[in-house]
Motif scaffolding. Structure first.
Motif, PDB file in Angstrom:
ATOM      1  N   SER A   8       0.824  -1.212   0.000  1.00 43.61           N
ATOM      2  CA  SER A   8       0.000   0.000   0.000  1.00 43.61           C
ATOM      3  C   SER A   8       0.854   1.257   0.000  1.00 43.61           C
ATOM      4  O   SER A   8       0.508   2.259  -0.630  1.00 43.61           O
ATOM      5  CB  SER A   8      -0.929   0.006   1.219  1.00 43.61           C
ATOM      6  OG  SER A   8      -1.816  -1.082   1.191  1.00 43.61           O
TER       7      SER A   8
ATOM      8  N   VAL B  35      -9.147   1.939   1.253  1.00 43.71           N
ATOM      9  CA  VAL B  35      -8.099   0.914   1.195  1.00 43.71           C
ATOM     10  C   VAL B  35      -8.062   0.141   2.510  1.00 43.71           C
ATOM     11  O   VAL B  35      -7.949  -1.093   2.524  1.00 43.71           O
ATOM     12  CB  VAL B  35      -6.727   1.539   0.883  1.00 43.71           C
ATOM     13  CG1 VAL B  35      -5.616   0.496   0.998  1.00 43.71           C
ATOM     14  CG2 VAL B  35      -6.721   2.144  -0.508  1.00 43.71           C
TER      15      VAL B  35
ATOM     16  N   ALA C  60      -1.978  -0.223   6.775  1.00 47.64           N
ATOM     17  CA  ALA C  60      -2.993  -0.363   5.724  1.00 47.64           C
ATOM     18  C   ALA C  60      -4.273  -0.961   6.299  1.00 47.64           C
ATOM     19  O   ALA C  60      -4.256  -1.600   7.303  1.00 47.64           O
ATOM     20  CB  ALA C  60      -2.465  -1.271   4.626  1.00 47.64           C
TER      21      ALA C  60
END
Length: 266
Positions: free
Chosen positions: A31, A42, A266
């Protein structure tokens, strides 16, 4: 996040979720390099596609999940320590999730343990007859609590817990997969509810729903392949290669941090 980024993250999730190498660490790095690590969708995506990976274990081992009620009781016993620790130390665990230094060190230390585990517990590789009982389930569940430290890897912690109970490599790895199903489902569902649905932090567009569907399908397929390959490999060769890889990955994260690159969870 675009279509190809979603595919890549789903492949990473499927490859790493059930291997003892920390899916969190991999998703952080990927990421970050894609420059999408701080995006709310995300984060939501990375939690949601775990359901695709979970389903792969249920499909691969469906006969085990319909074999007997004892199987489910063992999974419940294995979950109990994580539930207790999660409730009592939830805020502290959430704080650790923001510390990438912790992830880096956990990857390296856990890697060193995997490199040495076959030397420390040689009997576990030869004991092919021992089954997982309620005592073993509970102790493995206690090891699973260690994985609440980000970067430790739930799979690594539970496999090491199984080996410590003198299970053979395949039995330890397979029980790790089985225990992952209720544990990951409960943890992921709770996180989605707490961090996204309840807070109203995210509203999905039609395109984002499509990305979630694609991500879960890809994670499901890749996880099935990864699990089958992993079981075949560790039965013959053990865990050293995964330990060396964790040390490499942790070192990469440390280098990113020391270079001043903004590495976000992430």
């Amino acid at each position: 996040m675009n279509f190809w980024e979603a595919i890549l993250l789903a492949i990473v999730e499927g490859l790493t979720e059930f291997l003892p190498i920390s899916s969190t660490g991999h998703l952080i790095i990927v990421s970050t390099f894609l420059d999408i690590a701080g995006n709310d969708f995300v984060k939501f995506f990375n939690v949601n596609i775990q359901f695709g990976a979970i389903l792969s274990v249920v499909v691969l081992y469906y006969k085990r999940f319909f074999k007997s009620f004892d199987f489910y009781f063992k999974l419940v016993v294995g979950m109990l320590p994580a539930i207790v620790v999660g409730v009592l130390a939830g805020d502290y665990i959430d704080a650790l999730l923001e510390n990438v230094w912790v992830v880096s060190v956990a990857l390296i230390v856990g890697g060193w343990v995997l490199v040495k585990i076959d030397e420390w517990l040689p009997a576990s590789a030869a004991n092919a007859s021992k089954e997982v009982g309620f005592r073993e389930s509970f102790i493995i569940g206690c090891f699973q609590c260690i994985a609440m430290i980000p970067g430790v890897s739930r799979s690594a912690a539970t496999i090491i817990g199984g080996l410590a109970q003198r299970l053979n490599r395949i039995t330890a790895a397979e029980f790790s997969f089985f225990l992952a199903v209720p544990t990951m489902f409960a943890a992921s569902a709770y996180k989605l509810f707490k961090d996204f649905y309840k807070s109203g932090a995210i509203a999905l567009s039609a395109q984002e729903w499509q990305l979630l569907l694609i991500g879960n399908v890809v994670a499901f397929i890749v996880a099935m392949i990864a699990v089958k390959t992993f079981i075949t490999y560790v039965g013959k060769h053990g865990f050293k290669i995964f330990g060396y890889y964790r040390i490499f990955l942790g070192s990469i994260l440390l280098i990113l941090l020391l270079l001043g690159i903004d590495v976000q969870m992430a």
